[in-house]
Design a protein around this motif. Structure first.
Motif, PDB file in Angstrom:
ATOM      1  N   LYS A  99      42.903  -7.060  14.177  1.00  0.00           N
ATOM      2  CA  LYS A  99      42.330  -8.246  13.534  1.00  0.00           C
ATOM      3  C   LYS A  99      41.602  -7.862  12.243  1.00  0.00           C
ATOM      4  O   LYS A  99      41.708  -8.545  11.227  1.00  0.00           O
ATOM      5  CB  LYS A  99      41.371  -8.966  14.487  1.00  0.00           C
ATOM      6  N   SER A 100      40.869  -6.757  12.310  1.00  0.00           N
ATOM      7  CA  SER A 100      40.119  -6.299  11.142  1.00  0.00           C
ATOM      8  C   SER A 100      41.058  -5.866  10.027  1.00  0.00           C
ATOM      9  O   SER A 100      40.890  -6.245   8.859  1.00  0.00           O
ATOM     10  CB  SER A 100      39.196  -5.147  11.538  1.00  0.00           C
ATOM     11  N   PHE A 101      42.065  -5.055  10.389  1.00  0.00           N
ATOM     12  CA  PHE A 101      43.022  -4.606   9.375  1.00  0.00           C
ATOM     13  C   PHE A 101      43.697  -5.789   8.693  1.00  0.00           C
ATOM     14  O   PHE A 101      43.782  -5.845   7.461  1.00  0.00           O
ATOM     15  CB  PHE A 101      44.086  -3.691   9.989  1.00  0.00           C
ATOM     16  N   SER A 102      44.216  -6.738   9.473  1.00  0.00           N
ATOM     17  CA  SER A 102      44.952  -7.868   8.891  1.00  0.00           C
ATOM     18  C   SER A 102      44.038  -8.750   8.046  1.00  0.00           C
ATOM     19  O   SER A 102      44.486  -9.347   7.059  1.00  0.00           O
ATOM     20  CB  SER A 102      45.638  -8.687   9.987  1.00  0.00           C
ATOM     21  N   TYR A 103      42.752  -8.803   8.405  1.00  0.00           N
ATOM     22  CA  TYR A 103      41.791  -9.583   7.615  1.00  0.00           C
ATOM     23  C   TYR A 103      41.703  -9.055   6.190  1.00  0.00           C
ATOM     24  O   TYR A 103      41.766  -9.810   5.217  1.00  0.00           O
ATOM     25  CB  TYR A 103      40.423  -9.528   8.299  1.00  0.00           C
ATOM     26  N   PHE A 104      41.560  -7.738   6.057  1.00  0.00           N
ATOM     27  CA  PHE A 104      41.442  -7.155   4.717  1.00  0.00           C
ATOM     28  C   PHE A 104      42.799  -7.052   4.020  1.00  0.00           C
ATOM     29  O   PHE A 104      42.890  -7.180   2.804  1.00  0.00           O
ATOM     30  CB  PHE A 104      40.758  -5.790   4.795  1.00  0.00           C
ATOM     31  N   PHE A 105      43.860  -6.830   4.805  1.00  0.00           N
ATOM     32  CA  PHE A 105      45.212  -6.738   4.256  1.00  0.00           C
ATOM     33  C   PHE A 105      45.588  -8.027   3.527  1.00  0.00           C
ATOM     34  O   PHE A 105      46.120  -7.989   2.408  1.00  0.00           O
ATOM     35  CB  PHE A 105      46.194  -6.452   5.393  1.00  0.00           C
ATOM     36  N   LYS A 106      45.341  -9.164   4.138  1.00  0.00           N
ATOM     37  CA  LYS A 106      45.765 -10.422   3.514  1.00  0.00           C
ATOM     38  C   LYS A 106      44.988 -10.722   2.229  1.00  0.00           C
ATOM     39  O   LYS A 106      45.465 -11.444   1.365  1.00  0.00           O
ATOM     40  CB  LYS A 106      45.639 -11.597   4.493  1.00  0.00           C
ATOM     41  N   HIS A 107      43.804 -10.124   2.094  1.00  0.00           N
ATOM     42  CA  HIS A 107      43.017 -10.269   0.866  1.00  0.00           C
ATOM     43  C   HIS A 107      43.305  -9.160  -0.145  1.00  0.00           C
ATOM     44  O   HIS A 107      42.815  -9.219  -1.278  1.00  0.00           O
ATOM     45  CB  HIS A 107      41.524 -10.273   1.185  1.00  0.00           C
ATOM     46  N   GLY A 108      44.039  -8.132   0.252  1.00  0.00           N
ATOM     47  CA  GLY A 108      44.260  -6.973  -0.611  1.00  0.00           C
ATOM     48  C   GLY A 108      42.978  -6.225  -0.890  1.00  0.00           C
ATOM     49  O   GLY A 108      42.816  -5.612  -1.945  1.00  0.00           O
ATOM     50  N   ALA A 109      42.058  -6.261   0.077  1.00  0.00           N
ATOM     51  CA  ALA A 109      40.719  -5.692  -0.132  1.00  0.00           C
ATOM     52  C   ALA A 109      40.578  -4.342   0.557  1.00  0.00           C
ATOM     53  O   ALA A 109      41.041  -4.150   1.688  1.00  0.00           O
ATOM     54  CB  ALA A 109      39.658  -6.653   0.401  1.00  0.00           C
ATOM     55  N   ALA A 110      39.928  -3.406  -0.113  1.00  0.00           N
ATOM     56  CA  ALA A 110      39.642  -2.103   0.486  1.00  0.00           C
ATOM     57  C   ALA A 110      38.574  -2.272   1.565  1.00  0.00           C
ATOM     58  O   ALA A 110      37.678  -3.105   1.449  1.00  0.00           O
ATOM     59  CB  ALA A 110      39.150  -1.139  -0.587  1.00  0.00           C
ATOM     60  N   ALA A 111      38.669  -1.465   2.617  1.00  0.00           N
ATOM     61  CA  ALA A 111      37.672  -1.515   3.687  1.00  0.00           C
ATOM     62  C   ALA A 111      37.557  -0.144   4.330  1.00  0.00           C
ATOM     63  O   ALA A 111      38.490   0.663   4.290  1.00  0.00           O
ATOM     64  CB  ALA A 111      38.054  -2.560   4.731  1.00  0.00           C
TER      65      ALA A 111
END
Length: 490
Positions: A99-111
């Motif tokens: 869930k965390s990975f896909s959250y940042f993936f869809k925004h193209g955001a580094a985490a």
């Protein structure tokens, strides 16, 4: 002066028409690319790092790790995602991870997130190693920045506990301190889940190339090399001190009792280490991905008031601005913010930190902010401060962004694009309509402003974006170091 803000009026329509006629795109590509590249290379070539006795010294802390790079969408299966993407401060299980990975993936955001489940982390590492194109490298802000400074001709002192294997990734000319004599070191491992622009993960498509970092660190959160570093600083006599890697403390389960707060103790020692340096030694703090508000608030009163410079990407800029202004964390931000938005946030940070300089009676004052985004580099420096060559610094940062991400020293225009608009506002303030017109033959725009009764220089350079990304993790560290390289004189 080219790039100086001008007021809107009849000149606007004339300039846009002229630009469209002269710098229109043709069948080959964006005709702006060649003159932009030529001028950035010219600025870099005219500004060299000192050599011999003029070679600057940089000391960098804290920590290092093994980075395991793996393609995110090869490792993870979208079908295992149960429910909607969601942000978590700390990752405890596979469901939260996806869930965390896909959250940042869809925004193209580094985490960057801490996984408290050691067994699951080890399982993921084993799975990643089975993927054919996975690879090992050295990681950590301090080592990556150290390598960049060394490549650019600086003398380097690096604070990190490392095994012999990990040290083999570091150029022999870099002095490493941190290990006790005969100490057996188990290196921390970070898993770097990379993805390219427009990749898909099930129904989600990412707008840009980026990475998600997962770790289960034991050494780095404790800043275990700090004391050894302090022993070597006086004799090394650095021109620049870089503080980085503090994000490893983010959501780390420090053992607390009623008497002792280990994280606070370690951050107090970081503060003392900065204060122990003479004022002629410039101090830079490298921001990172933080979600622990308590830690961020510590940084705003134990680190930020006592450094001369701070560097960050667009996500970290939005987060720091939110914490300083509103006292809350910003988890994800626009992956390609308008220049005007970023500049306004830089101004807010400058004003608030300068107030903190006074509040904490700091002998140092914030005199430099560097923000690096996908589309542009922006550096703010106080006039007549110790920082030099701001125009050349943003140019070098831009070139380094392309070279590192493409993993090639040569800039090939067929692997390059520009996202910076034909012109940009310098602020979102509707009462101030100043605007900069992007000139491809002189692409770095610089101008003066008054902020908090200080006369500052602001320079913005377009990034020659690499369209065939080879590396994403570590890009920010290399870009920040490159921006600093030309701004310090011995």
């Amino acid at each position: 002066m080219a790039g100086t803000p001008v007021k809107l009026g009849s000149i606007l329509s004339f300039c846009i028409v002229l630009y469209a006629v002269y710098y229109r795109k043709n069948d080959i590509g964006d005709e702006r690319l060649s003159p932009v590249k030529d001028h950035l290379l010219y600025l870099e070539s005219q500004n060299k790092v000192g050599v011999g006795n003029r070679q600057p010294n940089v000391a960098l802390g804290y920590g290092a790790c093994h980075d395991l790079f793996v393609n995110a969408t090869s490792l993870l299966d979208y079908r295992d995602l149960k429910g909607r993407p969601k942000h978590f401060d700390e990752i405890k299980n596979k469901e939260e991870f996806l869930k965390s990975f896909s959250y940042f993936f869809k925004h193209g955001a580094a985490a960057e997130r801490f996984m408290s489940n050691s067994d699951l982390f080890d399982e993921l590492i084993e799975q990643a190693l089975k993927i054919p194109d996975s690879r090992w490298s050295i990681g950590g802000n301090a080592p990556l920045m150290a390598k960049r400074f060394f490549l650019e001709g600086w003398k380097v002192l690096l604070a990190a506990k490392m095994s012999g294997t990990l040290k083999s990734y570091i150029p022999s000319g870099i002095q490493i301190v941190g290990n006790a004599d005969e100490e057996d070191i188990k290196d921390d491992v970070h898993m770097i889940l990379e993805y390219k622009a427009d990749e898909t993960f099930g129904i989600y498509k990412t707008p840009r190339a980026n990475r998600y970092i997962l770790h289960n660190d034991e050494n780095n959160p404790l800043l275990s090399s700090l004391e050894k570093f302090g022993e070597h600083l006086p004799s090394f006599n650095p021109n620049l001190l870089v503080i980085s890697g503090l994000q490893m403390m983010d959501n780390y389960p420090f053992k607390k009792n009623d008497v002792r707060d280990l994280r606070t103790e370690r951050l107090e020692l970081v503060k003392k280490q900065i204060l122990s340096q003479p004022l002629k030694t410039l101090a830079h703090f490298e921001m990172a991905s933080y979600v622990d508000l308590d830690l961020l608030l510590h940084l705003t009163n134990k680190v930020l008031p006592f450094v001369d410079s701070v560097g960050m990407n667009e996500q970290e800029l939005d987060n720091l601005c939110s914490v300083l202004e509103l006292g809350r964390v910003s988890v994800v931000a626009d992956s390609n913010p308008r220049v005007a938005t970023a500049l306004d946030q830089m101004r807010k940070i400058f004003k608030i930190v300068r107030q903190k300089n006074v509040q904490y009676d700091s002998k140092r004052k914030l005199t430099r902010i560097h923000v690096h985004t996908l589309a542009y580099q922006a550096i703010l420096t106080v006039k007549n401060s110790a920082w030099k060559r701001t125009e050349a610094a943003v140019a070098k940062a831009s070139l380094t962004a392309h070279r590192y991400v493409c993993n090639n020293l040569t800039i090939a225009l067929e692997k390059t694009k520009l996202l910076l608009d034909d012109s940009f506002s310098t602020t979102t303030d509707n009462n101030n309509n100043s605007r900069v017109f992007f000139e491809p033959t002189k692409p770095v725009a610089c101008w003066d402003e008054m902020i908090s009764n200080e006369n500052v220089d602001i320079c913005v350079a377009p990034v020659l974006i690499c369209t065939e990304a080879q590396l994403t993790a570590g890009a920010g560290d290399n870009i920040s170091a490159a921006g600093l390289v030309l701004q310090v004189e011995k």
